[in-house]
Design a protein around this motif. Structure first.
Motif, PDB file in Angstrom:
ATOM      1  N   ASN A 168      36.859  42.607  38.469  1.00  0.00           N
ATOM      2  CA  ASN A 168      37.055  43.862  37.732  1.00  0.00           C
ATOM      3  C   ASN A 168      37.875  44.866  38.533  1.00  0.00           C
ATOM      4  O   ASN A 168      38.798  45.509  38.010  1.00  0.00           O
ATOM      5  N   GLU A 172      41.637  46.028  37.406  1.00  0.00           N
ATOM      6  CA  GLU A 172      41.910  47.438  37.124  1.00  0.00           C
ATOM      7  C   GLU A 172      43.015  47.974  38.030  1.00  0.00           C
ATOM      8  O   GLU A 172      43.883  48.729  37.582  1.00  0.00           O
ATOM      9  N   LYS A 226      32.213  43.383  31.499  1.00  0.00           N
ATOM     10  CA  LYS A 226      32.741  44.332  30.508  1.00  0.00           C
ATOM     11  C   LYS A 226      34.097  43.921  29.936  1.00  0.00           C
ATOM     12  O   LYS A 226      34.496  44.405  28.873  1.00  0.00           O
ATOM     13  N   TYR A 227      34.820  43.034  30.598  1.00  0.00           N
ATOM     14  CA  TYR A 227      36.128  42.618  30.091  1.00  0.00           C
ATOM     15  C   TYR A 227      36.025  41.269  29.407  1.00  0.00           C
ATOM     16  O   TYR A 227      35.777  40.253  30.043  1.00  0.00           O
TER      17      TYR A 227
END
Length: 230
Positions: A168, A172, A226-227
């Motif tokens: 993550n 990002e 979350k992705y």
């Protein structure tokens, strides 16, 4: 290049009588217009490489990626404008020869395509780093709770949390770094987006589907995963 393309006979007349910087031969041994065009193209490519090198010296985090994108954009433009098999050529093949002059020699497509593919490979390596977080956890290191066959122990869950967290953060950071880089042509942009996705999304999808089936975090599993691969 288009401006000089109608003057093949005039060029030959000059080259027969005078040695030129790009073609020292004279008389019947003098080269055709193609030798001058090749000289111009090589000078242009060297100039573009010099400009790309300037990008790498600005000290920014995105300088290397920007240099690769600069070269990809320009190589694609040259192929579209002068290459023999470009979409631009197919769309405008009914136009006048001078307006849509093409370089039919294989050297041009080979040289520029090779340069573009080399720059693409270097650019995609920036995204390859995401895969370092998506390694499988050895089954011997996965310990499930006795009262819940789908819930991992704290220590086992931590191994998966670290991988999701690392991915993550890297994703990002990469997204922020690359989102402002400009791909001018829409077709090239879509192609490169697909190639970037193919670098890490298949592995991330396998990782995601495998480890979201187990409970590796009591309270924050959704934050780690979350992705979505989609």
């Amino acid at each position: 290049i288009r401006a000089i393309s109608p003057f093949v006979s005039a060029y030959k007349s000059v080259s027969k009588r005078r040695a030129l910087p790009w073609d020292p031969n004279m008389g019947e041994d003098a080269g055709e217009m193609d030798s001058f065009v090749r000289y111009l193209v090589m000078r242009l490519l060297n100039s573009l490489k010099g400009k790309a090198l300037d990008y790498t010296r600005d000290g920014r985090d995105d300088s290397q990626a920007k240099a690769h994108i600069f070269m990809i954009n320009n190589a694609y433009f040259l192929l579209e404008e002068l290459g023999s098999e470009s979409e631009h050529h197919k769309l405008h093949k009914d136009k006048s020869e001078n307006d849509y002059y093409r370089l039919t020699g294989s050297w041009f497509n080979d040289k520029v395509n090779k340069m573009m593919e080399s720059e693409k490979k270097k650019y995609l390596e920036h995204w390859e780093a995401l895969n370092t977080h998506l390694t499988a956890v050895d089954s011997n290191e996965l310990e499930f709770l006795k009262n819940d066959s789908k819930a991992l122990s704290h220590e086992s869950g931590r191994l998966i949390k670290q991988r999701f967290s690392g991915f993550n953060e890297s994703f990002e950071r990469s997204y922020q770094l690359h989102k402002n880089l400009c791909i001018i042509d829409a077709r090239l942009r879509m192609t490169l987006q697909h190639e970037v996705s193919s670098v890490f999304v298949p592995r991330y999808r396998r990782f995601f589907e495998k480890y979201t089936k187990v409970k590796f975090s009591k309270k924050h599993q959704g934050e780690y995963s979350k992705y979505s691969p989609e």
